[in-house]
Design a protein around this motif. Structure first.
Motif, short mmCIF file in Angstrom:
data_model
loop_
_atom_site.label_atom_id
_atom_site.label_comp_id
_atom_site.label_asym_id
_atom_site.label_seq_id
_atom_site.Cartn_x
_atom_site.Cartn_y
_atom_site.Cartn_z
N ALA A 108 8.74 -4.19 -8.36
CA ALA A 108 7.59 -3.73 -9.15
C ALA A 108 8.01 -2.91 -10.37
O ALA A 108 7.24 -2.80 -11.34
CB ALA A 108 6.67 -2.88 -8.27
N HIS A 109 9.23 -2.35 -10.35
CA HIS A 109 9.68 -1.46 -11.43
C HIS A 109 11.08 -1.87 -11.87
O HIS A 109 12.08 -1.37 -11.35
CB HIS A 109 9.66 0.00 -10.95
CG HIS A 109 8.33 0.43 -10.40
ND1 HIS A 109 7.27 0.80 -11.20
CD2 HIS A 109 7.89 0.53 -9.11
CE1 HIS A 109 6.24 1.12 -10.44
NE2 HIS A 109 6.59 0.95 -9.17
N PRO A 110 11.18 -2.77 -12.84
CA PRO A 110 12.47 -3.35 -13.23
C PRO A 110 13.49 -2.33 -13.71
O PRO A 110 14.70 -2.60 -13.63
CB PRO A 110 12.09 -4.32 -14.36
CG PRO A 110 10.65 -4.64 -14.11
CD PRO A 110 10.05 -3.39 -13.54
N GLY A 159 1.34 17.78 -3.91
CA GLY A 159 0.27 16.78 -3.96
C GLY A 159 0.15 16.05 -2.64
O GLY A 159 1.14 15.82 -1.96
N THR A 160 -1.09 15.74 -2.25
CA THR A 160 -1.34 14.94 -1.05
C THR A 160 -2.50 13.99 -1.34
O THR A 160 -3.43 14.35 -2.06
CB THR A 160 -1.72 15.81 0.17
OG1 THR A 160 -2.97 16.44 -0.08
CG2 THR A 160 -0.67 16.86 0.45
N HIS A 161 -2.42 12.80 -0.80
CA HIS A 161 -3.57 11.90 -0.87
C HIS A 161 -3.43 10.81 0.17
O HIS A 161 -2.35 10.59 0.74
CB HIS A 161 -3.74 11.30 -2.27
CG HIS A 161 -2.70 10.29 -2.63
ND1 HIS A 161 -1.46 10.62 -3.11
CD2 HIS A 161 -2.72 8.93 -2.57
CE1 HIS A 161 -0.77 9.53 -3.35
NE2 HIS A 161 -1.51 8.47 -3.02
N MET A 162 -4.52 10.11 0.42
CA MET A 162 -4.56 9.01 1.37
C MET A 162 -4.68 7.70 0.59
O MET A 162 -5.47 7.59 -0.34
CB MET A 162 -5.76 9.17 2.30
CG MET A 162 -5.69 8.28 3.53
SD MET A 162 -4.48 8.84 4.74
CE MET A 162 -5.26 10.38 5.25
N THR A 163 -3.89 6.70 0.97
CA THR A 163 -3.96 5.40 0.32
C THR A 163 -5.11 4.59 0.90
O THR A 163 -5.66 4.93 1.96
CB THR A 163 -2.65 4.62 0.52
OG1 THR A 163 -2.53 4.29 1.91
CG2 THR A 163 -1.44 5.43 0.07
N ASP A 177 0.83 -1.20 0.00
CA ASP A 177 0.00 0.00 0.00
C ASP A 177 0.87 1.26 0.00
O ASP A 177 0.60 2.21 -0.74
CB ASP A 177 -0.90 -0.02 1.23
CG ASP A 177 -1.82 1.18 1.31
OD1 ASP A 177 -2.80 1.23 0.53
OD2 ASP A 177 -1.57 2.07 2.15
N ALA A 178 1.92 1.25 0.82
CA ALA A 178 2.81 2.41 0.86
C ALA A 178 3.55 2.58 -0.45
O ALA A 178 3.69 3.70 -0.97
CB ALA A 178 3.81 2.27 2.01
N ALA A 179 4.04 1.48 -1.02
CA ALA A 179 4.79 1.55 -2.27
C ALA A 179 3.93 2.06 -3.43
O ALA A 179 4.42 2.74 -4.33
CB ALA A 179 5.36 0.17 -2.61
N ALA A 180 2.64 1.72 -3.40
CA ALA A 180 1.74 2.15 -4.47
C ALA A 180 1.19 3.55 -4.25
O ALA A 180 0.40 4.04 -5.06
CB ALA A 180 0.58 1.16 -4.59
N GLY A 181 1.63 4.20 -3.18
CA GLY A 181 1.10 5.53 -2.85
C GLY A 181 1.65 6.65 -3.69
O GLY A 181 1.24 7.81 -3.52
N PHE A 182 2.60 6.34 -4.58
CA PHE A 182 3.20 7.36 -5.44
C PHE A 182 3.32 6.80 -6.85
O PHE A 182 3.55 5.60 -7.02
CB PHE A 182 4.57 7.76 -4.89
CG PHE A 182 5.30 8.80 -5.70
CD1 PHE A 182 4.93 10.13 -5.65
CD2 PHE A 182 6.36 8.43 -6.53
CE1 PHE A 182 5.60 11.08 -6.40
CE2 PHE A 182 7.03 9.38 -7.28
CZ PHE A 182 6.65 10.71 -7.21
#
Length: 345
Positions: free
Chosen positions: A197-199, A327-331, A167-172
């Motif tokens: 996730a990102h080769p 930018g700000t958002h909640m996961t 969840d944290a890794a996908a937050g950006f």
């Protein structure tokens, strides 16, 4: 009613109200049971206390008294005198339970030491200063560096569950990012998640020398060290320059405002005009229980002078560090993610 009897009745009445929030015996007994791995040692059996004492390396009389107290509190059962068994609450203390409660309560590990630091709360409330050094004689970071087992249990707690890590890794949005610096990244669990996730991504792990060394081994075991560089240093010193993104995951809440601003400024210096700083903190979202957040806020103060912050308080830190929040958002699982750029950019 005599005066003595009246005092006794008043005491009993007050105890019924305050006992749930003043009892220290039961919380410590549960932690001792977790530390001794009593649930593991009993398993599905009914074990006489003498045998359980032998298995746990403890005094049988003292163990019997502690377990009898816990059974009255609903943890463990005593199916016959001097014989104990695991019930549903006690099963939560099994080493293999997915909650990880045994490790979090283990007095020999970081979770239990974190609780023991609260015995210095009076010092913290009187002075506003953290209590860890008062209780243990060393600052938390010196303590972790001097105790290999404690450092390892700290690393394990910071690793979180795989779902929270993802969840944290996908937050950006990492598309277009070629190089990420994980600042205060511990053993590299977030960095490993990102690299898998990102080769095309490369990483730099920044943490104190011993921790960075454990991170090198962690990433090597996963075949990812060839895409990483390692900086064994404090993040209060100048950071390796040139990364596209400097990520701070669950770092800023460890520190007071002044220290947090210094860390953010170091990231801004290293990022330069084209880089970005990404702050990831577990916020719990708007539905998070206020009691849980209040407890964690107090814990952070006691441990290292840190604090849990609101979005506006994080914005204020960024402004003090000459960063612009873009930018700000909640996961979905409650991580607050702030993207910042140096204000001059």
């Amino acid at each position: 009613m005599t005066e003595a009897a009246g005092g006794e009745a008043a005491w009993e009445s007050a105890w019924k109200v305050l006992a749930p929030v003043t009892d220290l015996v039961t919380p410590m007994a549960v932690r001792v049971a977790a530390t001794l791995r009593l649930t593991d040692l009993i398993g599905g059996d009914r074990v006489p206390v003498q045998e359980l004492a032998r298995r746990s390396g403890t005094n049988a009389d003292a163990l019997d008294r502690m377990l009898r107290h816990l059974t009255h509190q609903g943890v463990y059962t005593e199916p016959e005198p001097g014989v104990f068994a695991v019930n549903e609450p006690a099963a939560l203390l099994a080493s293999g339970h997915p909650s990880g409660m045994r490790a979090r309560l283990d007095l020999d590990g970081f979770g239990g030491r974190m609780d023991l630091a609260c015995t210095g709360l009076l010092h913290t409330v009187r002075t506003g200063e953290p209590a860890w050094e008062t209780v243990f004689g060393l600052s938390i970071w010196s303590h972790l560096a001097s105790d290999e087992h404690l450092g390892a249990t700290f690393d394990a707690m910071m690793a979180d569950g795989s779902d929270y890590l993802a969840d944290a890794a996908a937050g950006f949005d990492w598309s277009g990012v070629r190089h990420v610096a994980d600042v205060g990244g511990g053993t590299g669990v977030l960095l490993a998640e990102l690299l898998r996730a990102h080769p095309g991504l490369r990483g730099t792990l920044v943490d104190l020398p011993d921790t960075a060394g454990r991170g090198r081994r962690f990433l090597a075991d996963r075949g990812l060290d060839d895409r990483c560089s390692f900086a064994g240093q404090s993040f209060f010193d100048p950071l390796p320059a040139g990364a596209d993104v400097y990520v701070l995951r669950r770092v800023i809440h460890d520190w007071d405002d002044g220290s947090a601003v210094r860390i953010l400024r170091r990231c801004a210096e290293a990022a330069g005009p084209r880089g970005r700083i990404v702050v990831i903190e577990f916020h719990g979202g708007t539905d998070a229980a206020p009691a849980m957040r209040a407890e964690m806020d107090l814990r952070m103060l006691v441990i290292n002078g840190g604090r849990e912050r609101t979005l506006e308080q994080y914005r204020a830190l960024a402004d003090a560090a000459s960063l612009e929040v873009t930018g700000t958002h909640m996961t979905p699982l409650g991580h607050l993610v702030l993207t910042c750029t140096p204000a001059a950019a």
